[in-house]
Write a protein that holds these residues in place. Structure first.
Motif, PDB file in Angstrom:
ATOM      1  N   LEU A 148      -2.233   9.122   0.497  1.00 53.94           N
ATOM      2  CA  LEU A 148      -2.077   8.603   1.712  1.00 53.94           C
ATOM      3  C   LEU A 148      -1.912   9.879   2.928  1.00 53.94           C
ATOM      4  O   LEU A 148      -0.893  10.474   2.572  1.00 53.94           O
ATOM      5  CB  LEU A 148      -1.194   7.542   2.025  1.00 53.94           C
ATOM      6  CG  LEU A 148      -1.472   6.185   1.449  1.00 53.94           C
ATOM      7  CD1 LEU A 148      -0.316   5.296   1.403  1.00 53.94           C
ATOM      8  CD2 LEU A 148      -2.760   5.536   2.208  1.00 53.94           C
ATOM      9  N   THR A 178       0.833  -1.275   0.009  1.00 55.11           N
ATOM     10  CA  THR A 178       0.105  -0.024   0.159  1.00 55.11           C
ATOM     11  C   THR A 178       0.806   1.333  -0.048  1.00 55.11           C
ATOM     12  O   THR A 178       0.642   2.397  -0.614  1.00 55.11           O
ATOM     13  CB  THR A 178      -0.994   0.117   1.172  1.00 55.11           C
ATOM     14  OG1 THR A 178      -1.934  -1.161   1.355  1.00 55.11           O
ATOM     15  CG2 THR A 178      -1.869   1.378   1.117  1.00 55.11           C
ATOM     16  N   SER A 218      -1.660   7.094  -5.030  1.00 53.41           N
ATOM     17  CA  SER A 218      -3.308   7.030  -4.582  1.00 53.41           C
ATOM     18  C   SER A 218      -4.230   6.285  -5.629  1.00 53.41           C
ATOM     19  O   SER A 218      -5.087   6.062  -5.124  1.00 53.41           O
ATOM     20  CB  SER A 218      -3.535   8.320  -4.040  1.00 53.41           C
ATOM     21  OG  SER A 218      -3.771   9.293  -5.191  1.00 53.41           O
ATOM     22  N   SER A 261      -6.080   1.142   5.868  1.00 53.03           N
ATOM     23  CA  SER A 261      -4.635   1.378   5.549  1.00 53.03           C
ATOM     24  C   SER A 261      -4.747   2.976   5.074  1.00 53.03           C
ATOM     25  O   SER A 261      -3.965   3.652   5.405  1.00 53.03           O
ATOM     26  CB  SER A 261      -3.935   0.604   4.617  1.00 53.03           C
ATOM     27  OG  SER A 261      -4.742   0.659   3.389  1.00 53.03           O
ATOM     28  N   GLU A 262      -5.965   3.388   4.582  1.00 53.26           N
ATOM     29  CA  GLU A 262      -5.871   4.764   3.999  1.00 53.26           C
ATOM     30  C   GLU A 262      -6.329   5.609   5.044  1.00 53.26           C
ATOM     31  O   GLU A 262      -6.216   7.082   4.875  1.00 53.26           O
ATOM     32  CB  GLU A 262      -7.006   4.850   2.764  1.00 53.26           C
ATOM     33  CG  GLU A 262      -6.492   3.959   1.394  1.00 53.26           C
ATOM     34  CD  GLU A 262      -7.564   4.027   0.332  1.00 53.26           C
ATOM     35  OE1 GLU A 262      -7.055   3.747  -0.728  1.00 53.26           O
ATOM     36  OE2 GLU A 262      -8.651   4.196   0.745  1.00 53.26           O
ATOM     37  N   ARG A 285      -4.201   2.402  -5.213  1.00 49.84           N
ATOM     38  CA  ARG A 285      -4.338   1.514  -4.218  1.00 49.84           C
ATOM     39  C   ARG A 285      -5.358   0.420  -4.094  1.00 49.84           C
ATOM     40  O   ARG A 285      -5.459  -0.414  -3.205  1.00 49.84           O
ATOM     41  CB  ARG A 285      -4.478   2.542  -2.840  1.00 49.84           C
ATOM     42  CG  ARG A 285      -3.227   3.392  -2.708  1.00 49.84           C
ATOM     43  CD  ARG A 285      -3.254   4.033  -1.121  1.00 49.84           C
ATOM     44  NE  ARG A 285      -4.383   4.747  -1.042  1.00 49.84           N
ATOM     45  CZ  ARG A 285      -4.401   6.086  -1.211  1.00 49.84           C
ATOM     46  NH1 ARG A 285      -3.284   6.672  -1.686  1.00 49.84           N
ATOM     47  NH2 ARG A 285      -5.442   6.759  -0.975  1.00 49.84           N
ATOM     48  N   THR A 321     -12.082   8.255   0.753  1.00 46.98           N
ATOM     49  CA  THR A 321     -10.505   8.236   0.564  1.00 46.98           C
ATOM     50  C   THR A 321     -10.365   8.152  -0.773  1.00 46.98           C
ATOM     51  O   THR A 321      -9.115   7.820  -1.436  1.00 46.98           O
ATOM     52  CB  THR A 321      -9.896   7.397   1.329  1.00 46.98           C
ATOM     53  OG1 THR A 321     -10.376   6.093   1.068  1.00 46.98           O
ATOM     54  CG2 THR A 321      -9.865   7.570   2.900  1.00 46.98           C
ATOM     55  N   ARG A 342       0.263   3.775  10.687  1.00 47.19           N
ATOM     56  CA  ARG A 342      -0.414   3.052   9.805  1.00 47.19           C
ATOM     57  C   ARG A 342      -0.409   1.546  10.010  1.00 47.19           C
ATOM     58  O   ARG A 342      -1.521   0.973  10.368  1.00 47.19           O
ATOM     59  CB  ARG A 342       0.013   3.477   8.149  1.00 47.19           C
ATOM     60  CG  ARG A 342      -0.836   2.516   7.272  1.00 47.19           C
ATOM     61  CD  ARG A 342      -0.486   2.922   6.017  1.00 47.19           C
ATOM     62  NE  ARG A 342      -0.952   4.263   5.880  1.00 47.19           N
ATOM     63  CZ  ARG A 342      -0.039   5.222   5.526  1.00 47.19           C
ATOM     64  NH1 ARG A 342       1.204   4.894   5.306  1.00 47.19           N
ATOM     65  NH2 ARG A 342      -0.714   6.504   5.385  1.00 47.19           N
TER      66      ARG A 342
END
Length: 549
Positions: free
Chosen positions: A519, A226, A231, A452-453, A234, A514, A460
């Motif tokens: 991130l 990730t 972005s 994770s985002e 992902r 997101t 994280r």
């Protein structure tokens, strides 16, 4: 100084280098899912077994009985005397010695009918037609000890839980790739010890440790993948879970070809040693390096990524913007100290718990069919494949939040409908339940990505590990919830699943969207993410001119 996202865009957000790392780390999903579901085959029913009468082994050798003949002399009279007694958990309370007749061993008790002979519970004298086929026959996990098979799976989930806390914390403090490699080594070593455990206690201890290290490999590889892509790329976090499903699909084939449980255990454990070769091809996460004030190493890795992607970083890039957050060891308080972080954490913890509980509950429900174990397991695993493809084609078009919510809502409706469908149309009940399995799998896979985002780089790995630990708690509770409630009313677990999923579907709508957003690097970035009402705020800092918050 450029931001990390600017440098990544110039080096290639998903070039040849990232694709190679992605493919290599994705193999971890195959080994982890095999460990996750291995109990189905490690603990499969050992076939026919019965309780041996004391002295029967010596008498059988003297008389030259086959196992079938010994079973007939031992179990058949018992069954004729009391049809409710199968001879598996109770035996005739007699002792055979050299004076017993080989052709009529019960003749000395001729004054008693077999129905009047006393019975005794069996403790450790079981005989199995397939003695090495599973841990059930290896450690006598039958009759009064049958609950120990469930304990073995609960211990594995406890290992996952411990790994989420211990190794999640370690990966944020000492580095992603270091913890990944140590975890791979741990899984392999513990897996070998499990295969040759001299007793059940040793088996449980090292199964716990294998679960702990296994969770370390899976969560850390996911975070690495990730963090090294842009972005817009992902969704690889979803694609990597296809390999998890592939592992479950492959597992019944491995179990079909390997007749012993030790062989199956080694087959799913030894491949982890091959992952140690990644030391030379998979770098440390440059995002993590930046949070630890190691900008030069991060830039060196970024130049290497650009080189492999056929690109070239500008020579004036001598340093990358480093997170302004003070480098510290993460803790739970960091996840709940600010309003947005607190809301995200609590909702994600509930989502993990609900997804795991419903997912495993539906798997166990569909798996109790009495048919071909290998074929049934394969079909139930194949049902999961469409979920990843559905997410891939929708997540970058409509965002994360809607598929996340709809997966839970549809699963809720499917469970509710299944509970009240009549028993005389089993094909329809199975079909609707399968729809629920597909839907909750979608929710399960989206929560990985969203989790994770929604956390900054400094937190994280710890945040993902902590929240996903509720998944392991759900896995521990699922079998007890399913079977205890089913004893009251067979469909009662489905009602509970429906309520849990409906609540989750509403709660996830409160999370920020997101889609297309870089991130977050700091807690401040998380607090400035778009609200659940879709409002726009200030431009994202770090020079990201394409992302708004």
């Amino acid at each position: 100084m450029p931001s990390f996202d600017e440098v990544l865009k110039e080096a290639g957000e998903f070039g040849r280098f990232q694709k190679r790392v992605f493919f290599l780390l994705s193999q971890t999903g195959i080994t982890f899912s095999s460990l996750f579901a291995s109990v189905v085959f490690l603990g499969r029913a050992p076939g026919n077994f019965w309780c041996r009468i004391p002295g029967a082994a010596e008498l059988s050798e003297r008389c030259g009985w086959t196992l079938e003949e010994e079973r007939n002399f031992t179990v058949l009279p018992l069954h004729l005397g009391n049809e409710s007694v199968s001879g598996e958990c109770k035996r005739l309370d007699v002792t055979w010695d050299t004076s017993v007749s080989c052709t009529s061993p019960l003749a000395r008790y001729g004054n008693h009918s077999t129905g009047n002979l006393p019975l005794a519970p069996c403790h450790d004298n079981w005989v199995y037609e397939q003695p090495r086929s599973s841990i059930v026959s290896e450690y006598d996990l039958v009759c009064g000890n049958a609950w120990m098979l469930d304990l073995s799976q609960a211990i594995l989930n406890l290992g996952f839980l411990a790994g989420a806390f211990i190794l999640g914390y370690a990966a944020d403090r000492y580095g992603r790739i270091l913890i990944y490699l140590l975890s791979c080594l741990g899984v392999g070593i513990c897996g070998i010890i499990v295969a040759f455990s001299p007793n059940f206690t040793v088996f449980l201890i090292f199964r716990f440790l294998q679960g702990m290290f296994g969770k370390g490999t899976w969560m850390t590889c996911y975070v690495i993948v990730t963090e090294i892509v842009g972005s817009d790329q992902r969704m690889v976090g979803i694609v990597i879970q296809i390999f998890f499903t592939l592992g479950i699909i492959i597992l019944p084939g491995i179990a079909y070809l390997i007749p012993t449980w030790q062989g199956i255990q080694l087959a799913i454990s030894l491949p982890n040693f091959l992952f140690l070769l990644y030391y030379w091809v998979v770098p440390e996460s440059p995002r993590w390096l930046l949070t630890r004030k190691k900008g030069e190493k991060a830039l060196k890795i970024m130049r290497n990524i650009a080189k492999h992607n056929g690109k070239f970083l500008s020579p004036h890039y001598s340093e990358i913007t480093i997170s302004s957050d003070k480098v510290s060891n993460p803790s739970f308080l960091d996840l709940v100290r600010t309003p947005q972080m607190r809301r995200n954490t609590l909702i994600l913890m509930y989502a993990w718990f609900t997804s795991a509980l419903i997912y495993q509950g539906l798997v166990m429900r569909l798996g109790i069919t009495g048919g071909n174990l290998y074929l049934d397991f394969f079909i139930s695993a194949a049902v999961e494949l469409p979920s990843a493809f559905l997410i891939i084609v929708t997540i970058d078009r409509i965002g994360r939040r809607l598929p996340f919510a709809m997966g839970n809502i549809v699963a809720s409706i499917a469970c509710l409908i299944t509970a009240f469908l009549p028993e005389d149309i089993p094909w329809l009940k199975t079909t609707v339940a399968t729809l629920g399995r597909l839907s909750i799998t979608i929710a399960f896979e989206v929560v990985y990505l969203v989790n994770s985002e929604l956390y900054p780089t400094t937190l994280r790995n710890f945040g993902v590990s902590l929240c996903s630990s509720l998944c392991d708690l759900g896995g521990i509770i699922a079998p007890f919830l399913l079977f205890r409630l089913a004893a009251i009313w067979l469909e009662l677990p489905l009602i509970i699943f429906s309520i849990l999923a409906a609540v989750c579907g509403l709660l996830v709508l409160l999370l920020p969207e997101t889609k297309g957003i870089s991130l977050p690097e700091t807690v401040e970035d998380v607090e400035q993410l778009p609200s659940h009402f879709g409002k726009c705020g200030k431009k994202r800092k770090h020079g990201d001119t394409n992302s708004y918050i």
